[in-house]
Write a protein that holds these residues in place. Structure first.
Motif, PDB file in Angstrom:
ATOM      1  N   MET B  35      33.765   3.140  -1.640  1.00 17.48           N
ATOM      2  CA  MET B  35      34.283   3.964  -2.586  1.00 17.48           C
ATOM      3  C   MET B  35      33.513   4.084  -3.770  1.00 17.48           C
ATOM      4  N   SER B  36      33.612   2.911  -4.483  1.00 11.96           N
ATOM      5  CA  SER B  36      32.888   3.050  -5.680  1.00 11.96           C
ATOM      6  C   SER B  36      31.531   3.465  -5.737  1.00 11.96           C
ATOM      7  N   PHE B  37      30.716   3.126  -4.763  1.00 12.27           N
ATOM      8  CA  PHE B  37      29.461   3.506  -4.514  1.00 12.27           C
ATOM      9  C   PHE B  37      29.231   4.920  -4.150  1.00 12.27           C
ATOM     10  N   SER B  38      30.290   5.703  -3.419  1.00 11.47           N
ATOM     11  CA  SER B  38      30.299   7.109  -3.267  1.00 11.47           C
ATOM     12  C   SER B  38      30.686   7.847  -4.529  1.00 11.47           C
ATOM     13  N   PHE B  39      31.509   7.158  -5.065  1.00  9.75           N
ATOM     14  CA  PHE B  39      31.974   7.843  -6.744  1.00  9.75           C
ATOM     15  C   PHE B  39      31.008   7.988  -7.402  1.00  9.75           C
ATOM     16  N   GLY B  40      30.087   6.766  -7.408  1.00  6.33           N
ATOM     17  CA  GLY B  40      28.935   6.690  -8.351  1.00  6.33           C
ATOM     18  C   GLY B  40      27.877   7.548  -7.932  1.00  6.33           C
ATOM     19  N   MET B  41      27.634   7.975  -6.744  1.00  6.74           N
ATOM     20  CA  MET B  41      26.691   8.791  -6.014  1.00  6.74           C
ATOM     21  C   MET B  41      27.150  10.327  -6.503  1.00  6.74           C
ATOM     22  N   VAL B  42      28.470  10.518  -6.454  1.00 10.69           N
ATOM     23  CA  VAL B  42      29.048  11.843  -6.810  1.00 10.69           C
ATOM     24  C   VAL B  42      28.676  12.137  -8.194  1.00 10.69           C
ATOM     25  N   LYS B  43      29.188  11.171  -8.994  1.00 11.97           N
ATOM     26  CA  LYS B  43      29.242  11.380 -10.475  1.00 11.97           C
ATOM     27  C   LYS B  43      27.743  11.472 -10.920  1.00 11.97           C
ATOM     28  N   SER B  44      26.704  10.676 -10.343  1.00  7.37           N
ATOM     29  CA  SER B  44      25.387  10.912 -10.639  1.00  7.37           C
ATOM     30  C   SER B  44      25.062  12.493 -10.478  1.00  7.37           C
ATOM     31  N   TYR B  45      25.695  13.032  -9.235  1.00  9.57           N
ATOM     32  CA  TYR B  45      25.167  14.210  -8.801  1.00  9.57           C
ATOM     33  C   TYR B  45      25.677  15.163  -9.696  1.00  9.57           C
ATOM     34  N   GLU B 257      33.440  16.550  -5.410  1.00 11.92           N
ATOM     35  CA  GLU B 257      34.544  16.039  -6.150  1.00 11.92           C
ATOM     36  C   GLU B 257      35.995  15.879  -5.364  1.00 11.92           C
ATOM     37  N   THR B 258      36.091  16.901  -4.656  1.00 11.56           N
ATOM     38  CA  THR B 258      37.354  16.901  -3.829  1.00 11.56           C
ATOM     39  C   THR B 258      37.071  15.884  -2.402  1.00 11.56           C
ATOM     40  N   GLN B 259      35.983  16.213  -1.881  1.00  8.81           N
ATOM     41  CA  GLN B 259      35.621  15.538  -0.754  1.00  8.81           C
ATOM     42  C   GLN B 259      35.604  14.069  -0.825  1.00  8.81           C
ATOM     43  N   ILE B 260      35.441  13.497  -1.872  1.00  7.14           N
ATOM     44  CA  ILE B 260      35.385  12.091  -2.095  1.00  7.14           C
ATOM     45  C   ILE B 260      36.775  11.594  -1.775  1.00  7.14           C
ATOM     46  N   GLY B 261      37.943  12.511  -2.340  1.00  3.77           N
ATOM     47  CA  GLY B 261      38.987  12.010  -2.250  1.00  3.77           C
ATOM     48  C   GLY B 261      39.700  12.194  -0.656  1.00  3.77           C
ATOM     49  N   THR B 262      39.061  13.153   0.191  1.00  2.21           N
ATOM     50  CA  THR B 262      39.068  13.172   1.480  1.00  2.21           C
ATOM     51  C   THR B 262      38.519  11.892   1.986  1.00  2.21           C
ATOM     52  N   SER B 263      37.455  11.673   1.762  1.00  5.45           N
ATOM     53  CA  SER B 263      36.738  10.445   2.264  1.00  5.45           C
ATOM     54  C   SER B 263      37.504   9.164   2.206  1.00  5.45           C
ATOM     55  N   PHE B 337      27.752  -4.643 -10.774  1.00  6.55           N
ATOM     56  CA  PHE B 337      26.736  -3.489 -10.591  1.00  6.55           C
ATOM     57  C   PHE B 337      26.862  -2.469 -11.586  1.00  6.55           C
ATOM     58  N   SER B 338      27.722  -2.286 -12.421  1.00  3.83           N
ATOM     59  CA  SER B 338      28.192  -1.123 -13.408  1.00  3.83           C
ATOM     60  C   SER B 338      27.135  -1.376 -14.438  1.00  3.83           C
ATOM     61  N   GLY B 339      26.590  -2.312 -14.885  1.00  2.00           N
ATOM     62  CA  GLY B 339      25.913  -2.542 -16.015  1.00  2.00           C
ATOM     63  C   GLY B 339      24.398  -2.088 -15.579  1.00  2.00           C
ATOM     64  N   SER B 340      24.005  -2.851 -14.495  1.00  2.00           N
ATOM     65  CA  SER B 340      22.698  -2.514 -14.180  1.00  2.00           C
ATOM     66  C   SER B 340      22.472  -1.577 -12.949  1.00  2.00           C
ATOM     67  N   GLY B 341      23.654  -1.204 -12.313  1.00  2.00           N
ATOM     68  CA  GLY B 341      23.342  -0.217 -11.142  1.00  2.00           C
ATOM     69  C   GLY B 341      22.728  -0.754 -10.113  1.00  2.00           C
ATOM     70  N   ILE B 342      22.836   0.171  -9.171  1.00  2.00           N
ATOM     71  CA  ILE B 342      22.219  -0.345  -7.647  1.00  2.00           C
ATOM     72  C   ILE B 342      20.977   0.614  -7.625  1.00  2.00           C
ATOM     73  N   ASP B 343      19.805  -0.030  -7.498  1.00  2.00           N
ATOM     74  CA  ASP B 343      18.478   0.505  -7.438  1.00  2.00           C
ATOM     75  C   ASP B 343      17.952   1.052  -6.074  1.00  2.00           C
ATOM     76  N   ILE B 359      19.162   5.201  -9.389  1.00  2.00           N
ATOM     77  CA  ILE B 359      20.143   4.246  -9.630  1.00  2.00           C
ATOM     78  C   ILE B 359      21.530   4.665  -9.786  1.00  2.00           C
ATOM     79  N   ILE B 360      22.414   4.126  -8.775  1.00  2.00           N
ATOM     80  CA  ILE B 360      23.886   4.640  -8.806  1.00  2.00           C
ATOM     81  C   ILE B 360      24.889   3.538  -9.521  1.00  2.00           C
ATOM     82  N   TYR B 361      25.578   3.867 -10.258  1.00  2.00           N
ATOM     83  CA  TYR B 361      26.410   3.201 -10.943  1.00  2.00           C
ATOM     84  C   TYR B 361      27.830   3.108 -10.280  1.00  2.00           C
ATOM     85  N   PRO B 362      28.081   2.051  -9.570  1.00  2.00           N
ATOM     86  CA  PRO B 362      29.496   2.320  -8.802  1.00  2.00           C
ATOM     87  C   PRO B 362      30.633   2.095 -10.050  1.00  2.00           C
TER      88      PRO B 362
END
Lengths: 227, 403
Positions: B35-45, B257-263, B337-343, B359-362
């Motif tokens: 979920m943190s990864f998905s949130f990171g992706m959505v936040k990035s988007y 943003e809403t889909q992530i809550g459903t996921s 991973f929040s500092g360096s992110g996931i490359d 680079i996704i920041y969970p």
């Protein structure tokens, strides 16, 4: 004073299939302070009678009074409460709580009775001393011998200050020395605290120490001898 | 004492308990990390979309929204901009002229959106200058253009080359201007890079025939939490204009943003379903193994409520200890991973296609930890009911004799 009064006790297992008549009209009165052994061959109804006296089972017919109270009319939960406050149990296989220490096992019923910590500690120490296990206070059942576990079980049975103690073949799994020790302890508690003991047993060593021997044969009292 | 018994009972079969706890721990960790990864992706988007495309709030005329006609200008755009910029909540704001244009290059033509921007104000809203990967931001001289690197490559264009932008002017006639490429952009959003070019607003306005023309005001707020309030205030102030927050401009952002809550709910649901059967199995075994002991407890006076409570408590402790361990591990992983992110550079082409960073920041909101904890408590409680029911259904007289 009558502690137990059983009148016309009948017990039929599987009444609708193949009925087994385990008890056939048993009348039994046990007085305060008696040290009674219920004996008889296998299948004679000893354990059934003990279960009914102890409120673990209900008679098909007849009534059972403990301390003047008819327990055959109590609900399951009332029976549990009744057993907690009035009856001490000693089982053949000790049945201690394996995750609790000797002290905690003895304290357990007192906790169910909501006794104060001071009272619990005092009673536990007295009982551990009475059964000669003061040095095993923090040992769990797995760290005790069979004889020691059964002595803890006796202490637990007495912890709630019951009206009487029921012991179902308490020495069946013990060697001679442990049996002798256990009987000495129970006899001493019987004499000093006037505690009523009712045993079911096959063990001649127990029978030899009993003051009263009730013999069951085929679900009926065959003989009832006081010594 | 019951608490103590319940805790110790868990460790009577350490291997069995550890297997169940391990499964819950790994499951909890996996949900949190996923979920943190998905949130990171959505936040990035969402951040990319806000910074590159939508800003927080935009103002147009209602007609412009329907039809991007050159004539659908925002009335008094510059005076409105001055008022908006003076507002305390506003970090930056800028006016844009936006035209549908044809980009003509020696090797081909492309339909693009020509965005006329105020070079100094725009970079406070979109940070477009930081996306230049070749060349530079606007310099001295007229008719300069910034375009996507990918578009330039498709059309065989390089820095310093000239292109022609053709579009309609305010008189409805086709007009054109030659622009020199000064910078190539890689915004991380390939669709946007292929479809837009940036020129100075002054150059575009001169060609369409109105120095003051503007179609859009883009606003970036100091605090994203203020978006709704500010949008509402602007709607009151400029009732004839169309005021939209970024979620109204790009419904896909709102959907993300809403889909992530459903996921999250779906993941948690699946996990809890698996969890419930695992716990029931373990606790049922634990109850059946202890038949004689439970019979003894009821014989000596432990009432059914307390027996029931003990089994429920045991199950709850089993589940909660494992879940909390999983959450701590999940939190540690997120912190790492929040500092360096996931490359995810190896998937950069695909990610850029969808406007996401490589680079996704969970990140996971504290509320989700709470939701997960509540879900696990409820699931564990439900899972404990059947074993606890089985325990109280035992008849002491039979149970104490059970071998």
């Amino acid at each position: 004073m009558k502690v137990i009064e059983a009148k016309g006790i009948e017990k039929i297992y599987n009444p609708n299939k193949i009925p087994v008549h385990a008890l056939k009209g048993v009348d039994l009165e046990i007085e305060q302070g008696e040290f009674t052994a219920i004996v008889g061959p296998s299948g004679s109804g000893k354990t059934t009678l003990l279960n009914i006296i102890g409120g673990l089972d209900r008679p098909s017919e007849g009534s059972i009074e403990v301390g003047g109270k008819d327990i055959s009319a109590l609900s399951d939960n009332q029976l549990i409460d009744f057993r907690k406050d009035n009856i001490g149990f000693v089982f053949q296989a000790y049945n201690l709580i394996p995750v609790l220490t000797a002290k905690e096992n003895i304290e357990f019923v007192m906790l169910l009775q909501n006794r104060s910590e001071a009272e619990r500690n005092q009673r536990t120490n007295e009982l551990l001393k009475a059964v000669g296990l003061e040095d095993k206070i923090d040992k769990r059942p797995s760290e005790l011998s069979g004889g020691q576990q059964q002595r803890v079980a006796v202490a637990r049975a007495l912890a709630s200050k019951p009206t009487f103690v029921l012991a179902d073949e308490p020495t069946a799994n013990l060697d001679s020395e442990s049996t002798s020790n256990l009987l000495d302890i129970m006899a001493k508690l019987n004499q000093e605290e006037n505690m009523t003991f009712v045993f079911s047993t096959h063990d001649q060593r127990v029978i030899d120490r009993a003051h009263r021997i009730v013999t069951l044969v085929d679900g009926k009292i065959d003989t009832d001898v006081r010594r | 004492m019951i608490l103590k018994m319940s805790w110790r009972n868990i460790w009577r079969s350490p291997l069995r308990s550890l297997v169940v706890m391990g499964a819950i721990t790994i499951g909890t960790w996996a949900i949190i990390f996923l979920m943190s990864f998905s949130f990171g992706m959505v936040k990035s988007y969402v951040n990319n979309a806000i910074r590159m495309e939508t800003s927080h709030i935009q103002i147009h005329t209602p007609a412009f929204k329907e039809d991007r006609e050159v004539g659908n200008l925002l009335p008094e755009a510059e005076s409105k901009l001055a008022t908006i910029k003076s507002s305390a909540e506003v970090e930056a704001a800028t006016v844009r002229t936006i035209l549908n244009a044809m980009l003509v290059a020696p090797k081909g033509t492309r339909g693009v959106i020509a965005r006329g921007i105020d070079e100094n104000e725009e970079i406070k809203v979109t940070e477009i200058d930081q996306q230049i990967v070749e060349g530079s931001y606007f310099g001295k001289g007229k008719n300069q253009v910034l375009m996507g690197k990918s578009l330039a490559e498709k059309l065989g264009l390089k820095i310093r080359k000239k292109v022609v932008l053709q579009f309609q002017n305010l008189d409805g006639e086709i007009t054109a201007g030659a622009f020199r490429i000064v910078g190539l952009i890689d915004s991380g959003n390939k669709m946007r890079d292929d479809g837009s070019v940036f020129v100075r607003r002054g150059d575009l306005n001169r060609l369409i025939g109105s120095e003051k023309a503007g179609h859009e005001i883009a606003i970036f707020l100091k605090d994203a939490e203020q978006i709704q309030a500010k949008t509402a205030a602007l709607k009151t102030d400029y009732s004839n204009d169309l005021i939209e927050s970024y979620t109204e401009i790009s419904p896909d952002i709102k959907l993300y943003e809403t889909q992530i809550g459903t996921s999250f709910a779906v993941f948690v649901g699946i996990f809890m379903l698996a969890l419930i059967f695992g716990i029931i199995n373990t606790m049922l075994m634990a109850v059946l193994e202890r038949t004689r002991e439970l019979g003894m407890l009821m014989s000596v006076g432990m009432n059914k409520g307390r027996v029931f409570g003990m089994i429920v408590l045991e199950t709850l402790m089993l589940g909660l200890v494992a879940a909390i361990t999983g959450m701590i591990l999940g939190w540690i992983t997120i912190q790492y991973f929040s500092g360096s992110g996931i490359d995810l550079s190896s998937f950069s082409a695909g990610l850029k296609q969808f406007g996401m960073s490589t680079i996704i920041y969970p990140a996971l909101d504290g509320a989700y930890y709470l939701q997960l904890t509540i879900s696990i408590i409820i699931t564990t409680l439900l899972a404990s009911l059947y074993p606890a029911y089985k325990a109280i259904k035992l008849r002491p007289v039979e149970a104490v004799r059970k071998i």
